[in-house]
Design a protein around this motif. Structure first.
Motif, PDB file in Angstrom:
ATOM      1  N   SER A 113     114.393  14.554 -56.233  1.00 31.76           N
ATOM      2  CA  SER A 113     114.110  13.117 -56.155  1.00 31.76           C
ATOM      3  C   SER A 113     113.003  12.795 -55.149  1.00 31.76           C
ATOM      4  N   SER A 162     120.146  14.296 -53.286  1.00 32.23           N
ATOM      5  CA  SER A 162     121.244  14.554 -52.343  1.00 32.23           C
ATOM      6  C   SER A 162     122.490  13.769 -52.746  1.00 32.23           C
ATOM      7  N   LEU A 180     113.372  22.712 -53.064  1.00 33.60           N
ATOM      8  CA  LEU A 180     112.553  21.773 -52.288  1.00 33.60           C
ATOM      9  C   LEU A 180     113.365  21.028 -51.245  1.00 33.60           C
ATOM     10  N   TYR A 230     112.454  22.400 -37.311  1.00 31.95           N
ATOM     11  CA  TYR A 230     112.094  22.488 -38.730  1.00 31.95           C
ATOM     12  C   TYR A 230     111.337  23.798 -39.009  1.00 31.95           C
ATOM     13  N   LYS A 282     112.395  26.917 -41.486  1.00 31.72           N
ATOM     14  CA  LYS A 282     111.546  27.275 -42.625  1.00 31.72           C
ATOM     15  C   LYS A 282     111.141  28.760 -42.575  1.00 31.72           C
ATOM     16  N   VAL A 296     101.127  17.343 -48.279  1.00 32.19           N
ATOM     17  CA  VAL A 296     101.207  16.831 -49.650  1.00 32.19           C
ATOM     18  C   VAL A 296     101.214  15.304 -49.600  1.00 32.19           C
ATOM     19  N   ARG A 336     109.373   4.135 -50.717  1.00 34.87           N
ATOM     20  CA  ARG A 336     110.074   4.345 -49.441  1.00 34.87           C
ATOM     21  C   ARG A 336     109.201   3.787 -48.328  1.00 34.87           C
TER      22      ARG A 336
END
Ligand code: NDP
Length: 306
Positions: A16, A44, A70, A144, A148, A174, A305
């Motif tokens: 999403s 989620s 993702l 983070y 990763k 991105v 958003r």
């Protein structure tokens, strides 16, 4: 187990989000789905992947043969600085749940998503795929970044111990439709678009956080999506691959607020490996991608958003 002729059942975690929506577009609108294939885009709301039981249940429900992973707790620079521990723990859990459940259920290929901001802070340029673990990441997002990096370590482990071909891609910044346009927690380009939109609407000065000197590379979400499909179908290495175009922009706006942090000064990543595989891939020019994203934002302000 999966044979060459059996159509794939692909489960996309984080389906999403910005990248997930772009993959859905390429699969459903650009003929990215081959006959007989089944694609599921998770949010989620359907399964909180921090939770192992919910992760197992959703794999049981869709029985994927392939996974595009993702889902991640992601944020802008300022949220990362506030909550590094939270980013570390949630992402470690999500990634371990998805990778281990994939392995237990016999998923033949997983393509996960790393990020160019996980590379060492002190490094030589351009950055390439071999340098991920060569030193600590930038302090602003160490939580983070370490989570990763562990995906790459796990991919190596699943191959070494079980012969699984689990791999990862490393996109640069991105941007595109469905991005997070929030001033504080959004990504840099989309937050700037939103700020510009608001300043124009209210006739107020455009104020940009940071000094304006850091450099960033950007890639349009639909380009990332098209490359993801190629990686899923064709790319056979365990080692990750950087997904980056050639453009590199510096922010040239007026009215900087230099009391706000810049983050890392530069993180230029090389797309030489990608170019060796796909010398003819055409990246969406930055100006075209920005125009499309701005148009989407203005036309979808209600659902964006912000
Ligand atoms: P988004 O924030 O747009 O989307 C994140 C996705 O992850 C959403 O679908 C969200 O679901 C899902 N998610 C978050 N937490 C959970 C959870 N606990 N359980 C299940 N799903 C969850 O992110 P992007 O599309 O931008 O990023 C996708 C991937 O690409 C991430 O792994 C990110 O780290 C990576 N990446 C992104 C870059 C960028 O510039 N955007 C650059 C490099 C890498 P929901 O919305 O339903 O809550």
């Amino acid at each position: 187990s999966q044979t060459k002729t059996e159509p794939m059942r692909v489960l996309v975690t984080g389906g999403s989000g910005l990248v997930g929506k772009a993959i859905e577009h390429v699969v459903k609108q650009e003929g990215g789905c081959l006959e007989g294939e089944q694609w599921t885009f998770l949010s989620s709301k359907e399964a909180n992947l921090v939770d192992l039981q919910q992760t197992r249940a959703v794999f049981e429900k869709y029985r994927p043969t392939h996974v595009i992973h993702l889902a991640a707790k992601v944020g802008g620079l300022y949220l990362h600085m506030k909550e590094n521990l939270h980013f570390l723990r949630d992402n470690l859990r999500i990634n371990d749940n998805v990778l281990q459940t994939s392995h237990e259920r016999g998923v033949t290929k997983v393509v996960s998503c790393l990020s160019s901001c996980i590379f060492p802070d002190k490094t030589t340029y351009p950055i390439d795929e071999s340098m991920i673990h060569n030193g600590p990441p930038h302090d602003s997002n160490f939580g983070y970044s370490h989570a990763k990096r562990m995906i790459d370590i796990q991919n190596r482990g699943y191959f070494a111990q079980h012969g699984r071909r689990y791999t990862a891609v490393i996109p640069t910044n991105v941007y595109g439709p469905y991005d997070n346009f929030n001033f504080e927690n959004g990504h840099v380009l989309s937050a700037l678009m939103h700020k510009t939109y608001a300043a124009k609407k209210e006739g107020t000065p455009l104020q940009v956080w940071g000094s304006g000197t850091p450099r960033r590379q950007f890639i349009y979400s639909l380009d990332v999506a098209r490359l993801f499909l190629w990686v899923l179908r064709e790319y056979d290495e365990i080692d990750p691959i950087i997904l980056s175009g050639e453009s590199n922009i510096v922010c040239v706006c007026v009215c900087f607020d230099t009391s706000k942090s810049d983050g890392q000064m530069k993180k230029t990543a090389s797309n030489a490996k990608l170019r060796r595989y796909l010398p003819d891939f055409t990246f969406t020019p930055l100006s075209e991608g920005i125009k499309k994203t701005c148009d989407w934002f203005v036309n979808n302000y209600d659902i964006a958003r912000t």
